[in-house]
Design a protein around this motif. Structure first.
Motif, PDB file in Angstrom:
ATOM      1  N   THR A 175       0.539  -0.871  -0.102  1.00 54.90           N
ATOM      2  CA  THR A 175      -0.317   0.148  -0.087  1.00 54.90           C
ATOM      3  C   THR A 175       0.979   1.464  -0.005  1.00 54.90           C
ATOM      4  N   SER A 176       0.065   2.213  -0.553  1.00 54.77           N
ATOM      5  CA  SER A 176       1.041   3.361  -0.294  1.00 54.77           C
ATOM      6  C   SER A 176       0.351   4.781  -0.591  1.00 54.77           C
ATOM      7  N   ARG A 177       0.504   6.152   0.089  1.00 52.58           N
ATOM      8  CA  ARG A 177       0.147   7.149   0.074  1.00 52.58           C
ATOM      9  C   ARG A 177      -0.057   8.016  -1.490  1.00 52.58           C
ATOM     10  N   ASP A 178       1.109   8.214  -1.935  1.00 50.86           N
ATOM     11  CA  ASP A 178       1.722   8.721  -2.611  1.00 50.86           C
ATOM     12  C   ASP A 178       2.033   8.347  -4.072  1.00 50.86           C
ATOM     13  N   GLY A 179       1.876   6.967  -4.392  1.00 50.78           N
ATOM     14  CA  GLY A 179       2.798   5.702  -5.639  1.00 50.78           C
ATOM     15  C   GLY A 179       3.894   5.562  -5.148  1.00 50.78           C
ATOM     16  N   VAL A 180       4.911   6.479  -4.413  1.00 51.28           N
ATOM     17  CA  VAL A 180       5.894   6.195  -4.637  1.00 51.28           C
ATOM     18  C   VAL A 180       6.718   5.286  -3.379  1.00 51.28           C
ATOM     19  N   ARG A 181       6.439   5.512  -2.538  1.00 48.87           N
ATOM     20  CA  ARG A 181       7.211   4.577  -0.888  1.00 48.87           C
ATOM     21  C   ARG A 181       5.234   4.138  -0.840  1.00 48.87           C
ATOM     22  N   TRP A 182       6.502   2.956  -0.382  1.00 49.63           N
ATOM     23  CA  TRP A 182       5.043   0.907  -0.392  1.00 49.63           C
ATOM     24  C   TRP A 182       5.576   1.202   1.065  1.00 49.63           C
ATOM     25  N   GLN A 183       4.523   0.331   1.168  1.00 49.68           N
ATOM     26  CA  GLN A 183       4.433  -0.773   2.752  1.00 49.68           C
ATOM     27  C   GLN A 183       3.413  -1.881   2.612  1.00 49.68           C
ATOM     28  N   ARG A 184       4.210  -2.629   3.627  1.00 45.73           N
ATOM     29  CA  ARG A 184       3.248  -4.036   3.488  1.00 45.73           C
ATOM     30  C   ARG A 184       2.518  -5.091   4.896  1.00 45.73           C
ATOM     31  N   PRO A 185       1.454  -4.507   4.780  1.00 46.97           N
ATOM     32  CA  PRO A 185       0.840  -4.584   6.270  1.00 46.97           C
ATOM     33  C   PRO A 185       1.125  -6.210   6.742  1.00 46.97           C
ATOM     34  N   SER A 186       1.402  -7.078   5.626  1.00 47.67           N
ATOM     35  CA  SER A 186       2.046  -8.420   6.220  1.00 47.67           C
ATOM     36  C   SER A 186       2.772  -9.040   5.008  1.00 47.67           C
ATOM     37  N   TRP A 187       3.512  -9.700   5.526  1.00 49.44           N
ATOM     38  CA  TRP A 187       4.756 -10.655   5.268  1.00 49.44           C
ATOM     39  C   TRP A 187       4.805 -11.828   4.450  1.00 49.44           C
ATOM     40  N   GLU A 188       3.551 -12.502   5.041  1.00 52.28           N
ATOM     41  CA  GLU A 188       2.752 -12.839   4.424  1.00 52.28           C
ATOM     42  C   GLU A 188       1.951 -13.287   3.141  1.00 52.28           C
ATOM     43  N   PRO A 189       2.235 -13.986   1.759  1.00 47.88           N
ATOM     44  CA  PRO A 189       1.352 -14.230   0.628  1.00 47.88           C
ATOM     45  C   PRO A 189       0.100 -13.764   0.938  1.00 47.88           C
ATOM     46  N   ILE A 190      -0.644 -12.687   0.218  1.00 48.75           N
ATOM     47  CA  ILE A 190      -2.382 -12.840   0.358  1.00 48.75           C
ATOM     48  C   ILE A 190      -2.965 -13.953  -0.812  1.00 48.75           C
ATOM     49  N   ILE A 191      -1.780 -14.175  -1.831  1.00 47.92           N
ATOM     50  CA  ILE A 191      -2.303 -15.255  -2.214  1.00 47.92           C
ATOM     51  C   ILE A 191      -1.482 -16.345  -2.659  1.00 47.92           C
ATOM     52  N   PRO A 192      -1.191 -17.203  -2.360  1.00 47.08           N
ATOM     53  CA  PRO A 192       0.242 -17.898  -2.448  1.00 47.08           C
ATOM     54  C   PRO A 192       0.222 -19.166  -3.040  1.00 47.08           C
ATOM     55  N   SER A 193       1.368 -19.542  -3.314  1.00 50.59           N
ATOM     56  CA  SER A 193       1.163 -20.997  -4.300  1.00 50.59           C
ATOM     57  C   SER A 193       0.747 -21.751  -4.181  1.00 50.59           C
ATOM     58  N   GLY A 194       0.023 -22.890  -4.698  1.00 52.56           N
ATOM     59  CA  GLY A 194      -1.293 -24.359  -4.576  1.00 52.56           C
ATOM     60  C   GLY A 194       0.062 -25.228  -4.597  1.00 52.56           C
TER      61      GLY A 194
END
Length: 379
Positions: free
Chosen positions: A190-209
């Motif tokens: 996520t980002s507020r300006d499209g340049v500086r980014w953060q990750r809410p979690s280090w777990e994948p939101i969609i993992p491999s199967g």
């Protein structure tokens, strides 16, 4: 957005026939390739260039980023000059027009090697912006693997999208490639300006199967987060039955592919990527905020017997969790909100109007009982 037809567009010849749905390819791109293409609609462009396309290709042996324009998204005209010359972005480059900035913004492949766009080192996500679609600066790296990531991680696609219905909010669904197990996983940023980014979690939101699922090689997020029905957001996905290296080296494949590939979709409730959750009971307070509007709308989900309440606090006080609430807007006067409620106006004894505090620094305090708070906004 779920059931699709393939029309015979008639623009390109393939297999000796124009009875296909192809709209852009090698001939239209002036024989320069059309790898990693993405399309966007330019709201302020002339009619004959309302739709724009960006892709990677090659010219005189050099990798370049090229562009094309179209009046309708079907009939395309390639731009003669590269958008960026001598730059390797062998991924899905995502470009759009940012109305808040009044500029074109783009997300490209970056490399941690010796120079911008060189095919060396670890893959990263790079960014550039411009006033003219026809001419771009060399993209600069904005997102790299974090110190918490394994040392074998690369960032493949960006999966950039604007956060729907929100100003100053951006999303990415980057594909993290893990070289050791040779799989791709989709994460959330996520980002507020499209340049500086953060990750809410280090777990994948969609993992491999799991093996045999058709997703065992991982999954790429496509471009565009859209709503096909109220209160639900949809993201296109491209699962992979084979791993990265199995796709590259034929002798690494243990079997023939079960299919020629397919598209899927991921769905979330509106603003439902993350939440602040209290399994029993919890309280929190915002930082001081100023708002426009007259009412507060919340997106919440509660278990049976759960509820969410809100109170308004003057932001002058330092004790954010203990200072007295504004008279008439306390937890005890708030009408409790329960159930699966993606967009509920908060009321206090039936009253919702907060217009008197618009533009003034205030805090919100939330009381959650067996509940999840996904989002809030002023309307």
């Amino acid at each position: 957005g779920v059931n699709w037809d393939k029309p015979a567009v008639g623009s390109l010849t393939f297999g000796g026939s124009t009875q296909n749905n192809l709209v852009y390819g090698l001939n239209l791109s002036l024989r320069r390739g059309a790898s990693g293409a993405s399309v966007f609609k330019d709201p302020g462009a002339p009619g004959d260039a309302r739709y724009k396309l960006v892709h990677m290709g090659w010219e005189d042996g050099d990798p370049c980023i090229f562009g094309a324009v179209s009046p309708d998204g079907l009939r395309w005209r390639a731009l003669q000059e590269p958008l960026v010359r001598g730059y390797l972005s062998d991924t899905q480059s995502v470009v759009t027009y940012d109305e808040e900035k009044g500029r074109y913004v783009g997300y490209f492949r970056g490399w941690s090697g010796t120079g911008p766009g060189t095919w060396r080192g670890r893959r990263t996500i790079a960014y550039a912006e411009t006033d003219r679609f026809e001419r771009w600066p060399v993209p600069g790296t904005i997102v790299v693997p974090d110190v918490k990531d394994d040392p074998d991680v690369d960032l493949y696609t960006s999966g950039y999208a604007r956060w729907p219905k929100a100003r100053g909010a951006h999303l990415m669904f980057p594909a993290f490639y893990r070289r050791g197990p040779d799989v791709l996983e989709t994460h959330l940023m996520t980002s507020r300006d499209g340049v500086r980014w953060q990750r809410p979690s280090w777990e994948p939101i969609i993992p491999s199967g799991e093996p045999g699922s058709g997703w065992e090689g991982g999954v790429y997020a496509g471009q565009g987060l859209v709503s096909f029905r109220p209160d639900v957001w949809t993201l296109p996905l491209g699962p992979r039955w084979h791993t990265h290296n199995q796709a590259r080296y034929a002798d690494a494949r243990s079997q023939e592919p079960p299919s020629r590939g397919y598209l899927c979709r991921a769905e979330w409730r509106e603003d439902g990527f993350t939440s602040l959750e209290a399994e029993k009971e919890g309280r929190c307070a915002t930082v001081p905020i100023r708002f426009d509007g007259r009412a507060l709308k919340v997106n919440v989900w509660t278990r049976f017997g759960g509820e969410v309440r809100v109170e308004l606090v003057d932001a002058v006080g330092e004790e954010m969790l203990r200072s007295e609430p504004v008279a008439g807007y306390s937890f005890s006067e708030c009408d409790p909100i329960s159930g699966d409620v993606p967009g509920q106006i908060v009321t206090w004894n039936g009253r919702f109007d907060l217009g008197a505090w618009a533009g003034r620094p205030i805090r919100l305090r939330f009381l959650l009982r067996r509940a999840r708070l996904h989002a809030f906004r002023f309307v």
